[in-house]
Design an enzyme around this catalytic site. Structure first.
Site, PDB file in Angstrom:
ATOM      1  N   LYS A 116     -24.299  15.347  43.947  1.00  0.00           N
ATOM      2  CA  LYS A 116     -22.920  15.779  44.142  1.00  0.00           C
ATOM      3  C   LYS A 116     -22.246  15.076  45.315  1.00  0.00           C
ATOM      4  O   LYS A 116     -21.055  14.770  45.264  1.00  0.00           O
ATOM      5  CB  LYS A 116     -22.873  17.288  44.344  1.00  0.00           C
ATOM      6  CG  LYS A 116     -23.234  18.113  43.112  1.00  0.00           C
ATOM      7  CD  LYS A 116     -23.057  19.588  43.387  1.00  0.00           C
ATOM      8  CE  LYS A 116     -23.294  20.415  42.130  1.00  0.00           C
ATOM      9  NZ  LYS A 116     -24.679  20.379  41.674  1.00  0.00           N
ATOM     10  N   GLU A 200     -19.223  23.055  51.109  1.00  0.00           N
ATOM     11  CA  GLU A 200     -17.835  22.889  50.695  1.00  0.00           C
ATOM     12  C   GLU A 200     -16.994  24.093  51.073  1.00  0.00           C
ATOM     13  O   GLU A 200     -17.498  25.223  51.185  1.00  0.00           O
ATOM     14  CB  GLU A 200     -17.742  22.727  49.171  1.00  0.00           C
ATOM     15  CG  GLU A 200     -18.228  21.414  48.640  1.00  0.00           C
ATOM     16  CD  GLU A 200     -18.027  21.328  47.132  1.00  0.00           C
ATOM     17  OE1 GLU A 200     -18.096  20.209  46.620  1.00  0.00           O
ATOM     18  OE2 GLU A 200     -17.808  22.365  46.490  1.00  0.00           O
ATOM     19  N   HIS A 234     -22.511  32.435  39.527  1.00  0.00           N
ATOM     20  CA  HIS A 234     -22.060  31.051  39.317  1.00  0.00           C
ATOM     21  C   HIS A 234     -22.453  30.500  37.951  1.00  0.00           C
ATOM     22  O   HIS A 234     -22.429  29.295  37.733  1.00  0.00           O
ATOM     23  CB  HIS A 234     -22.593  30.136  40.423  1.00  0.00           C
ATOM     24  CG  HIS A 234     -22.239  30.590  41.805  1.00  0.00           C
ATOM     25  ND1 HIS A 234     -20.953  30.569  42.279  1.00  0.00           N
ATOM     26  CD2 HIS A 234     -22.999  31.117  42.802  1.00  0.00           C
ATOM     27  CE1 HIS A 234     -20.937  31.044  43.520  1.00  0.00           C
ATOM     28  NE2 HIS A 234     -22.158  31.381  43.855  1.00  0.00           N
ATOM     29  N   ARG A 296     -23.527  15.144  30.098  1.00  0.00           N
ATOM     30  CA  ARG A 296     -24.211  15.609  28.897  1.00  0.00           C
ATOM     31  C   ARG A 296     -23.250  16.472  28.099  1.00  0.00           C
ATOM     32  O   ARG A 296     -22.134  16.749  28.541  1.00  0.00           O
ATOM     33  CB  ARG A 296     -25.437  16.437  29.274  1.00  0.00           C
ATOM     34  CG  ARG A 296     -25.085  17.595  30.235  1.00  0.00           C
ATOM     35  CD  ARG A 296     -26.245  18.507  30.494  1.00  0.00           C
ATOM     36  NE  ARG A 296     -26.019  19.426  31.596  1.00  0.00           N
ATOM     37  CZ  ARG A 296     -25.301  20.528  31.552  1.00  0.00           C
ATOM     38  NH1 ARG A 296     -24.689  20.862  30.429  1.00  0.00           N
ATOM     39  NH2 ARG A 296     -25.156  21.305  32.610  1.00  0.00           N
TER      40      ARG A 296
END
Length: 676
Positions: A116, A200, A234, A296
Site C-alpha cells: 500500500k 493514515e 472493515h 483481481r
C-alpha cells in the site's frame, strides 16, 4: 490460445468461473484439499485434482502443486479467483515460466499495487488523489507513533500487504496506539507474512466507493462504481451499484482517476480501484482519495455485472487469450440498480464470530442470483472463509432492489448452524440505509437494532417444542397412537447457547385423546402447547396455544404456520421470516453444566491460541483481555466476564484448539484463597 482452464480456488468463486468457462465451451479443472474432496466446485468441474491437506498452506497456497496439476490435466491457463494466490506475483511468474497463461494481471502490475505504501506513492505520480498519511519504510514503533501524532487522531493502522480488513486497526486516542500497533502487526504477519504497516488519517464520515476497471495491458476502461460502505470489522457486508447520491461529475472524476491508476501500471484484466470518500457534505469531486487497488476480481463483482450486462469472467478469459478490450468506454452504460448481500456462517450477537457445522437445509428463492459453493448437507469448515453465499438482486430502481433483497432474505431457508441472515434482513430495511444515507460507521452505530429478533415468538417456540418431540408433522405421522391423552414437558434454551446460557423456556405439550377437549383420531391432530419463560423476572403470563394439523402442516387460529424446523442432535433451527436456534435441554446434563457455569473460559470456535495475556494467580478486572484466539483469518480477544482471579491456565500459546475447549479457569478471590 487455450481450451481448458484450471481454477486455483474453491467455493463460490470456483463455481462461478466454471459456469462461464462451460458456457464458452472451455474445459475446467478443479483443485481441492482433502477437506473439500466432495465440495461443489469439485463436483461441477470436468476434472479434479487433489492437493492434499486441510489448511490453505497445505493445499490452495501450494503454487507448485497447482501448476503441476494444470500440466497433468492438460490445462493451458490458470484462473486464480480471488484470495489465496490471486495477487501473488511470484505465482504469476511461475505460471508463465511453466508455459501456461495466467488469467489476470502481470506480476509487475501486482507488485506495483501489492504494498500500500509504494502504491500510494505511484498514484501520487499518476495524479490520483491519496489519503494523508505515513507510508515510509521506517517501521520503528516510535516513528509510527510520532507519525500518528503528526497526522492527528483518529488514524488507521493498515498492513501494507493487507486486504479484507486484516491487519487494520482504528485508533482514536494516543494511549491506545501501542496495543493497536502490536495487534495489527501480529495479524498482518500471520495473514500475509509481512508485519509492516502504514498510518493514515481516518475520515470521520467515510464512504467506501470503488471503481471497477478493466485493461488489456495498455488501455483501460471503467465499469462505474460500487458502494461498499456497509462494513463490519472493515469487511464488506452489502454492496450496491450505482452508489447512492452519485452525481455525473463525481462519477466522471472517480472514473478518470481509476483509469489513470490502471494505465499507470499497464494493467490487464479485471481490477478494482478503491477510494475513501468524505460523505459529510454529499459526494463532491474534491473529496475522494485512493486507498488501494485490488489486482483481481472482487467478491462483489456481480453487482457490476448486473448493472452493465457484462460477464467480467468472460472478459478476463478473452483478454487472457490475446483479444483486445471487448468494449470501449462509449459502449458501456448503467441500467437499473443492483444489491449484493454476503451470507455468512457467523454469530452476530457474539460479535460476528465465525461458525462451523453442517448445513441441514439451504434453500434460496428462485428469482434471485445466488452465488454459492455449498448445498444442503455440506459443511462449513473452520479452515476457510465462512461465506455461505452471495445473494444478488437487480431492479429498475434502488428502492425496488432493496425491496427485492428484503424478500429474498425473508424466504431464504438455512438450518443447522448460526448465520447472519436475520442481520442482513434488518440491515436492508434500516431507515438510514434505505434512504441512501450511508457511511462505514452505519452498522456500528445501529448494531443493537440490527442483531435480529432477540427471541422467537410463541408460534416458533410451539413448533420447536413439537419438533423436539418428533411432532413437527402430524402426530399420526410420528407413530403415536391417540387412544389416550399424552403430555410431555420440554425445556429449550433460546439462542443456541446451551444449558449454561441464553433464555430458557418450558413448553408443556398435550395431545388430547379421542374423548379429550381437542380432537379425534383420524380427523387430524390437535396439540395444546403452554409456554412459559423459566426465569421469573421475565416470565410474565404463560401462553396457551391450540394448534391443529391440516394436510400434514400445523395451523393456528386459521393461519398456516409458514415455518420450517430442522433438528440436528439437541439443536433446533426454526426458519421463517427470521431464524432462531434453540437447544433442547437434557435434564441429566443440567447439574454438570451448572457446576462450571461462569468459571471456565472456553474457545468459542476452533482456532490457534495466539497469545495468553494472564498468568495463574493474577487478579483481573471485568473485560480484561485473557487470551487471543486466531480463527477464520482474524484475531479474537477473550475477556474476563467479571472481576476475578486466574485459578488455572489449561492452554498454551501455539495450541490448536477445538470449539468448546477449556482454556482458562476462573475463581472468585475467596475461592482462590481457599485453594491456596
Amino acid at each position: 490460445m487455450f481450451d481448458k482452464i484450471l481454477i486455483a480456488n474453491r467455493g463460490e468463486i470456483a463455481c462461478r468461473v466454471i459456469r462461464t468457462a462451460r458456457r464458452m465451451g472451455l474445459g475446467t479443472v478443479a483443485v481441492h484439499s482433502d477437506v473439500d474432496a466432495g465440495a461443489q466446485h469439485v463436483l461441477q468441474a470436468d476434472q479434479a485434482v487433489s492437493l492434499g491437506g486441510a489448511t490453505p498452506a497445505e493445499s490452495y497456497l501450494r503454487g507448485d502443486a497447482i501448476i503441476q496439476a494444470a500440466r497433468d490435466a492438460g490445462a493451458g491457463a490458470i484462473h486464480p479467483g480471488y484470495g489465496f494466490l490471486s495477487e501473488n506475483p511470484d505465482f504469476v511468474e511461475a505460471v508463465e515460466e511453466a508455459g501456461l497463461t495466467f488469467i489476470g494481471p502481470s506480476a509487475r502490475a501486482i507488485r506495483a499495487m501489492g504494498l500500500k505504501d509504494a502504491a500510494k506513492a505511484l498514484m501520487e505520480k499518476a495524479g490520483v488523489p491519496v489519503v494523508p498519511g505515513y507510508h515510509g519504510a521506517d517501521q520503528d514503533d516510535a516513528r509510527l507513533s510520532r507519525a500518528a501524532e503528526e497526522i492527528g487522531y483518529p488514524v488507521l493502522i493498515k498492513a501494507v500487504a493487507g486486504g479484507g480488513g486484516k491487519g487494520m486497526r482504528l485508533v482514536e486516542h494516543a494511549g491506545d496506539f501501542a496495543a493497536a500497533l502490536a495487534s495489527a502487526r501480529n495479524e498482518a504477519k500471520g495473514a500475509f507474512g509481512n508485519a509492516d504497516v502504514l498510518v493514515e488519517k481516518f475520515v470521520t464520515a467515510p464512504r467506501h466507493i470503488e471503481i471497477q476497471v478493466f485493461g488489456d495491458g495498455k488501455d483501460a476502461v471503467q465499469l462505474f462504481e460500487r458502494d461498499c460502505s456497509l462494513q463490519r470489522r472493515h469487511q464488506k457486508v452489502i454492496e450496491e451499484a450505482p452508489a447512492p447520491g452519485m452525481t455525473p461529475q463525481m462519477r466522471e472524476a472517480m472514473g478518470q482517476a481509476a483509469v489513470r491508476a490502471a494505465e499507470a501500471i499497464g494493467y490487464s484484466g479485471a481490477g478494482t480501484v478503491e477510494f475513501i470518500v468524505d460523505g459529510s457534505d454529499g459526494l463532491r469531486p474534491d473529496r475522494f482519495w485512493f486507498m488501494e487497488m485490488n489486482t483481481r476480481l472482487q467478491v462483489e463483482h456481480p453487482v457490476t455485472e448486473a448493472v452493465t450486462g457484462v460477464d467480467l469472467v468472460e472478459w478476463q478469459i478473452r483478454v487472457a487469450r490475446g483479444e483486445a478490450l471487448p468494449a470501449t468506454q462509449q459502449d458501456l452504460g448503467l441500467k437499473g440498480h443492483a444489491v449484493e448481500a454476503r451470507l455468512y456462517a457467523e454469530d452476530v450477537p457474539a460479535g460476528f464470530l465465525p461458525a462451523v457445522g453442517r448445513l441441514d437445509l439451504l434453500e434460496f428463492p428462485g428469482d434471485v442470483r445466488a452465488d454459492s459453493g455449498v448445498v444442503t448437507g455440506d459443511r462449513i469448515s473452520p479452515y476457510y472463509d465462512p461465506m455461505i453465499a452471495k445473494l444478488i438482486v437487480h431492479a429498475p430502481t434502488r428502492s425496488q432492489a432493496l425491496q427485492r433483497m428484503g424478500r429474498a432474505l425473508d424466504v431464504t431457508r438455512i438450518a443447522g448452524l448460526t448465520t447472519n441472515l436475520d442481520f442482513l434482513a434488518a440491515l436492508v430495511r434500516q431507515p438510514d440505509f434505505a434512504a441512501g444515507d450511508v457511511d462505514t460507521g452505519l452498522i456500528e452505530r445501529n448494531l443493537a437494532k440490527l442483531k435480529g429478533p432477540e427471541a422467537p415468538g410463541p408460534e416458533e417456540l410451539a413448533l420447536a417444542a413439537l419438533a423436539a418431540l418428533g411432532l413437527d408433522g402430524a402426530a399420526e405421522d410420528a407413530g403415536f397412537a391417540l387412544w389416550q391423552p399424552l403430555e410431555w414437558t420440554v425445556r429449550m434454551v433460546v439462542g443456541g447457547g446451551g444449558p449454561a446460557g441464553g433464555r430458557e423456556v418450558e413448553a408443556r405439550v398435550a395431545l388430547p385423546g379421542p374423548q379429550g377437549a381437542g380432537g379425534q383420531a383420524g380427523t387430524g391432530t390437535r396439540a395444546r402447547v403452554r409456554l412459559a419463560w423459566v426465569d421469573p423476572a421475565e416470565a410474565g403470563e404463560a401462553k396457551d396455544l391450540l394448534l391443529e394439523t391440516r394436510g400434514g402442516q400445523w395451523w393456528l387460529d386459521g393461519r398456516r404456520l409458514d415455518r420450517q424446523v430442522m433438528r440436528h442432535g439437541q439443536r433446533l433451527t426454526v426458519t421463517g421470516r427470521g431464524s432462531w436456534i434453540l437447544d433442547v435441554v437434557d435434564p441429566l446434563d443440567r447439574a454438570g453444566a451448572g457446576a462450571a457455569a461462569g468459571n471456565m473460559i472456553e474457545a468459542p470456535m476452533p482456532g490457534l491460541i495466539r497469545a495468553i495475556r494472564v498468568a495463574t494467580g493474577d487478579r483481573v478486572a471485568e473485560g480484561a483481555p485473557l487470551a487471543v484466539l486466531e480463527a477464520m483469518k482474524m484475531e479474537h480477544t477473550l475477556t474476563a466476564p467479571r472481576d476475578c482471579r486466574i485459578a488455572e491456565i489449561l492452554a498454551a500459546e501455539g495450541d490448536q484448539v477445538e470449539a468448546g475447549a477449556s482454556l482458562i479457569v476462573l475463581a472468585d478471590d475467596d475461592e482462590a484463597d481457599d485453594a491456596a
